[in-house]
Design an enzyme around this catalytic site. Structure first.
Site, mmCIF file in Angstrom:
data_model
loop_
_atom_site.group_PDB
_atom_site.id
_atom_site.type_symbol
_atom_site.label_atom_id
_atom_site.label_comp_id
_atom_site.label_asym_id
_atom_site.label_seq_id
_atom_site.Cartn_x
_atom_site.Cartn_y
_atom_site.Cartn_z
ATOM 1 N N ASP A 95 2.468 -12.929 0.026
ATOM 2 C CA ASP A 95 2.194 -11.633 -0.588
ATOM 3 C C ASP A 95 2.185 -11.789 -2.104
ATOM 4 O OD1 ASP A 95 2.431 -8.601 -1.082
ATOM 5 O OD2 ASP A 95 2.559 -8.679 1.095
ATOM 6 N N HIS A 126 4.716 -5.024 -4.275
ATOM 7 C CA HIS A 126 4.274 -4.938 -2.884
ATOM 8 C C HIS A 126 5.001 -5.923 -1.979
ATOM 9 C CE1 HIS A 126 1.429 -5.471 0.533
ATOM 10 N NE2 HIS A 126 1.209 -4.180 0.349
ATOM 11 N N SER A 342 -0.327 -2.730 5.525
ATOM 12 C CA SER A 342 0.558 -3.764 4.979
ATOM 13 C C SER A 342 1.979 -3.585 5.479
ATOM 14 C CB SER A 342 0.568 -3.694 3.448
ATOM 15 O OG SER A 342 -0.701 -3.914 2.903
#
Length: 461
Positions: A95, A126, A342
């Site tokens: 990520d 994130h 996600s």
């Protein structure tokens, strides 16, 4: 009258199934046997330059991320923890990096493909949010990750704050080529470091008629899933704006009943989600609302395997102080609620870690089968919207499947390629379609003949 009859006949023929797929019609990708997995050594694939300030996730005013969200409640984690908390599992987070802290203390450095760091940094927020969903630690509030006893491996593979110093040609294809190369290396690196669950929540979408070379990526995915026995979980993709760093994808048409031999409608795909489309090696995850319904932004496709909560998420901030967060700043620095496939992928990766811990004798293919076989099915067959259905953590840990008479506790079996589902016997349905088509053609021809006969009997004006 004659023209109308033949127009009706032509329309009938099309509906009956004589359909020509577009020139770019695709099918499930095939791993090139001659392709070799790339080196997994971390480091920038191309010189990168920071173009924007880092983002820090935070708390939306008037909210409390410490209160259990409906998404977390949906999985009934306290009941699941009676059987497993993810002990002994290493989950790779490919990520934007992971920022360790009090709520994320068990994070190993896996390297960086953006800069020359160890991967324990997160300029976007994130990756840390996804990591918190997978294995965030419980505190004096209601939040906890799915598998708090698991360890995490942070591999920084992308950042929206960085871009290549030089670029040429089509910018979309250039970025996609870079993303695919980085992802291939990151997956190999994660597998070589011993991760048995690999979470990929950053995806690349391309039009089906404008693809890039993915031979190395296919080899890397097969290497991790088969040779290294890793469960690879990926986000399906988002078709609209959401609290995610991945670019927006285009939607795909759903099942086309005029093509019974292609029930998942591969031939109708117009937008491809990478790496989700690499079936059967990747478990692709769609998003659900807090009520368990498909999220409007969740990208449909024939690769979707399962669905999990993906809206109004709370997790761990990349501030580094252990604070929780439920928002990421948008372009105007306003905190936006966390929603996206996600985060749904993070929940599935967490449950995969629980299953691998409880059933160490299962190989990667069997773990995926257990997750999908115990999902709440919205339909009798897998759909392009939610796959096998909604993730059920407790069922995945407790159900005894027909093929597992010993409860999955048998010694590990040799790992083989995930089986490609056998073609479904569609003979009865094909016969029905053929009969309907023939009847339609006969009716059309009869109508045309009658029209011609009437035309001949009518006086000429």
């Amino acid at each position: 009258m004659i023209r109308a009859a033949f127009a009706c006949l032509a329309a009938t023929v099309v509906v009956a199934g004589w359909w020509t797929p577009p020139a770019w019609a695709i099918g499930p990708p095939v791993v090139d046997a001659a392709a070799q997995p790339p080196s997994g050594d971390p480091g920038p694939v191309a010189p990168m330059e920071q173009r924007g300030a880092c983002s820090v996730s935070g708390v939306i005013p008037g909210t409390d991320p410490g209160v259990p969200t409906p998404s977390q409640t949906m999985l009934n984690l306290p009941a699941a923890w009676q059987f497993s908390r993810g002990e002994g599992q290493l989950v790779a987070i490919i990520d934007t990096g992971v920022q360790p802290g009090p709520r994320l203390p068990n994070v190993d450095a896996g390297g960086d493909f953006v800069e020359s760091t160890d991967g324990l940094t997160d300029c976007d927020g994130h990756g840390t949010l996804v990591a918190g969903i997978v294995a965030g630690q419980p505190g004096n509030d209601g939040f906890s990750g799915v598998a708090p006893a698991a360890r995490l491996l942070s591999i920084r593979a992308m950042s929206t704050k960085f871009s290549p110093r030089t670029s040429g040609g089509d910018p979309q294809l250039a970025q996609a080529t870079l993303d695919v190369a980085v992802l291939a290396g990151a997956i190999v690196h994660a597998a070589d470091l011993g991760a048995k669950v690999i979470n990929v929540s950053t995806i690349t979408c391309l039009p089906a008629d404008r693809m890039v070379d993915q031979a190395a990526l296919g080899a890397a995915i097969r290497y991790a899933a088969v040779d290294k026995d890793a469960v690879i979980v990926a986000a399906a993709g988002n078709t609209g704006a959401s609290g995610s760093v991945s670019a927006s994808c285009d939607s795909n048409p759903l099942t086309d009943l005029s093509r019974p031999d292609d029930p998942r409608n591969w031939a109708g795909v117009t937008s491809v989600s990478i790496p989700s489309w690499w079936q059967p090696y990747v478990l692709s995850v769609a998003s659900l609302t807090s009520a368990g319904q498909p999220s409007k932004f969740s990208m449909p496709g024939p690769w979707v395997g399962i669905a999990a909560p993906g809206e109004n998420i709370a997790s761990v901030s990349n501030s580094g102080d252990g604070a929780l967060a439920n928002g990421l700043p948008d372009a105007h620095q306003k905190l936006v609620a966390l929603s996206g496939t996600s985060y749904a992928a993070g929940y599935v990766s967490g449950v995969a870690a629980l299953v691998r811990s409880r059933y160490p004798g299962l190989n990667a293919t069997e773990v995926v089968r257990r997750l999908t076989a115990t999902a709440h099915r919205g339909a009798r067959e897998s759909s392009n919207i939610v796959g096998a259905g909604n993730l059920d953590a407790v069922a995945a840990l407790t159900w005894q499947l027909p093929a597992e008479p010993g409860g999955g506790a048998a010694p590990a079996k040799p790992v083989a390629d995930p089986p490609v589902p056998a073609p479904k016997d569609t003979t009865p349905r094909n016969v029905a379609f053929a009969g309907a088509a023939a009847l339609s053609v006969l009716v059309g021809l009869t109508a045309a003949t009658v029209a011609i006969a009437r035309r001949r009997r009518e006086p000429t004006e």
